[in-house]
Design a protein around this motif. Structure first.
Motif, PDB file in Angstrom:
ATOM      1  N   THR A   8       0.922  -1.146  -0.156  1.00 39.32           N
ATOM      2  CA  THR A   8       0.109  -0.090   0.098  1.00 39.32           C
ATOM      3  C   THR A   8       0.961   1.195  -0.066  1.00 39.32           C
ATOM      4  O   THR A   8       1.998   1.324   0.380  1.00 39.32           O
ATOM      5  CB  THR A   8      -0.886  -0.088   1.492  1.00 39.32           C
ATOM      6  N   THR A   9       0.294   2.258  -0.690  1.00 39.92           N
ATOM      7  CA  THR A   9       1.057   3.697  -0.426  1.00 39.92           C
ATOM      8  C   THR A   9      -0.045   4.588  -0.303  1.00 39.92           C
ATOM      9  O   THR A   9      -1.261   4.603  -1.068  1.00 39.92           O
ATOM     10  CB  THR A   9       2.105   3.833  -1.743  1.00 39.92           C
ATOM     11  N   ASP A  10       0.371   5.655   0.571  1.00 41.15           N
ATOM     12  CA  ASP A  10      -0.457   6.830   0.545  1.00 41.15           C
ATOM     13  C   ASP A  10       0.323   8.098   0.292  1.00 41.15           C
ATOM     14  O   ASP A  10      -0.261   9.156   0.390  1.00 41.15           O
ATOM     15  CB  ASP A  10      -1.202   6.827   2.050  1.00 41.15           C
ATOM     16  N   GLY A  11       1.366   7.993  -0.217  1.00 38.91           N
ATOM     17  CA  GLY A  11       2.214   9.146  -0.661  1.00 38.91           C
ATOM     18  C   GLY A  11       3.150  10.000   0.694  1.00 38.91           C
ATOM     19  O   GLY A  11       3.732  10.770  -0.014  1.00 38.91           O
ATOM     20  N   THR A  12       2.998   9.171   1.595  1.00 33.31           N
ATOM     21  CA  THR A  12       4.025   9.768   2.461  1.00 33.31           C
ATOM     22  C   THR A  12       5.546   8.991   2.663  1.00 33.31           C
ATOM     23  O   THR A  12       5.663   8.123   1.819  1.00 33.31           O
ATOM     24  CB  THR A  12       3.399   9.186   3.987  1.00 33.31           C
ATOM     25  N   ASP A  13       6.398   9.802   3.019  1.00 28.02           N
ATOM     26  CA  ASP A  13       7.814   9.450   2.850  1.00 28.02           C
ATOM     27  C   ASP A  13       8.010   8.096   3.685  1.00 28.02           C
ATOM     28  O   ASP A  13       9.082   7.498   2.830  1.00 28.02           O
ATOM     29  CB  ASP A  13       8.559  10.626   3.655  1.00 28.02           C
ATOM     30  N   ILE A  14       6.964   7.676   4.523  1.00 29.56           N
ATOM     31  CA  ILE A  14       7.452   6.051   5.006  1.00 29.56           C
ATOM     32  C   ILE A  14       7.361   5.295   3.966  1.00 29.56           C
ATOM     33  O   ILE A  14       7.706   3.951   4.249  1.00 29.56           O
ATOM     34  CB  ILE A  14       6.977   6.079   6.446  1.00 29.56           C
ATOM     35  N   ASP A  15       6.562   5.552   3.118  1.00 28.24           N
ATOM     36  CA  ASP A  15       6.072   4.467   1.961  1.00 28.24           C
ATOM     37  C   ASP A  15       7.245   3.819   1.266  1.00 28.24           C
ATOM     38  O   ASP A  15       7.558   2.693   0.821  1.00 28.24           O
ATOM     39  CB  ASP A  15       4.972   5.084   1.306  1.00 28.24           C
ATOM     40  N   HIS A  16       8.077   4.830   1.002  1.00 29.16           N
ATOM     41  CA  HIS A  16       9.001   4.392   0.256  1.00 29.16           C
ATOM     42  C   HIS A  16       9.905   2.974   0.762  1.00 29.16           C
ATOM     43  O   HIS A  16      10.325   2.319   0.157  1.00 29.16           O
ATOM     44  CB  HIS A  16      10.491   5.490  -0.022  1.00 29.16           C
ATOM     45  N   ALA A  17      10.237   3.027   2.026  1.00 32.17           N
ATOM     46  CA  ALA A  17      10.942   1.644   2.693  1.00 32.17           C
ATOM     47  C   ALA A  17      10.034   0.544   2.309  1.00 32.17           C
ATOM     48  O   ALA A  17      10.448  -0.545   1.711  1.00 32.17           O
ATOM     49  CB  ALA A  17      11.231   2.051   4.219  1.00 32.17           C
ATOM     50  N   ALA A  18       8.820   0.633   2.394  1.00 28.83           N
ATOM     51  CA  ALA A  18       7.743  -0.589   2.536  1.00 28.83           C
ATOM     52  C   ALA A  18       7.892  -1.019   1.031  1.00 28.83           C
ATOM     53  O   ALA A  18       7.852  -2.038   0.534  1.00 28.83           O
ATOM     54  CB  ALA A  18       6.316  -0.075   3.003  1.00 28.83           C
ATOM     55  N   VAL A  19       7.727   0.135   0.193  1.00 29.81           N
ATOM     56  CA  VAL A  19       7.634  -0.400  -1.367  1.00 29.81           C
ATOM     57  C   VAL A  19       9.084  -0.994  -1.594  1.00 29.81           C
ATOM     58  O   VAL A  19       9.191  -2.170  -2.413  1.00 29.81           O
ATOM     59  CB  VAL A  19       7.477   0.944  -2.305  1.00 29.81           C
ATOM     60  N   ARG A  20      10.145  -0.497  -1.364  1.00 25.34           N
ATOM     61  CA  ARG A  20      11.360  -1.276  -1.635  1.00 25.34           C
ATOM     62  C   ARG A  20      11.473  -2.624  -1.178  1.00 25.34           C
ATOM     63  O   ARG A  20      11.964  -3.373  -1.871  1.00 25.34           O
ATOM     64  CB  ARG A  20      12.435  -0.329  -1.197  1.00 25.34           C
ATOM     65  N   HIS A  21      10.815  -2.683   0.133  1.00 27.82           N
ATOM     66  CA  HIS A  21      11.273  -3.850   0.789  1.00 27.82           C
ATOM     67  C   HIS A  21      10.311  -5.019  -0.068  1.00 27.82           C
ATOM     68  O   HIS A  21      10.629  -5.927  -0.293  1.00 27.82           O
ATOM     69  CB  HIS A  21      10.597  -3.836   2.393  1.00 27.82           C
TER      70      HIS A  21
END
Length: 163
Positions: A8-21
């Motif tokens: 999931t993504t909502d456009g916040t900075d913390i999403d980058h780590a989750a997407v890369r993982h």
């Protein structure tokens, strides 16, 4: 093990780590990766007993545009990995239930999400989308917390409170 991962993504900075993982898992497992953005239902989210129809519609359009940007950023975070991007409106549901609905519709067998890791009063007031997804999911949910900034406290200060 996992054949279809939804992140999931909502456009916040913390999403980058989750997407890369999630992208790394997808590569390692040769799994399909879907990047999901839910457009919150503004009528539900902004309800205050007044007529918000024009404001809610504009808010949802703005959230959709932010979601498109988040999906684009997610594609960049995934690198050369081919992924599917999906943006869906919540349609009267809160965001956690909309995520669960979409993950089920996509036949996902793992949901990956970023988490702020809030505790105490902030958690009590703001709640946690991730926590609600974890409790409602019929598949495993992997929560990725953005790495904290390292403490730069001088060694000479001795023991004391953390950063």
């Amino acid at each position: 093990m996992y054949q279809h991962i939804v992140v999931t993504t909502d456009g916040t900075d913390i999403d980058h780590a989750a997407v890369r993982h999630a992208a790394g898992l997808s590569r390692a497992l040769n799994a399909t990766l879907t990047l999901l953005h839910i457009i919150p239902d503004a009528h539900r989210e902004l309800s205050s007993g007044t007529d918000l129809s024009v404001t809610a519609e504009q808010t949802e359009r703005d959230w959709a545009l932010q979601g498109e940007a988040a999906l684009h950023d997610g594609e960049l975070d995934a690198g050369d990995l081919r992924l599917v991007t999906v943006q869906r409106p919540a349609l009267g549901l809160d965001v956690p239930h909309a995520i669960l609905r979409e993950a089920a519709a996509l036949d996902a067998d793992l949901i990956v999400m970023a988490t702020h890791g809030r505790t105490g009063l902030a958690h009590l007031i703001l709640g946690s989308v991730a926590e609600r997804v974890v409790h409602g999911a019929g598949v495993p949910v992997l929560l990725v917390h953005q790495a904290p900034t390292p403490c730069r406290r001088p060694q000479a200060t001795g023991p004391g409170p953390g950063c």
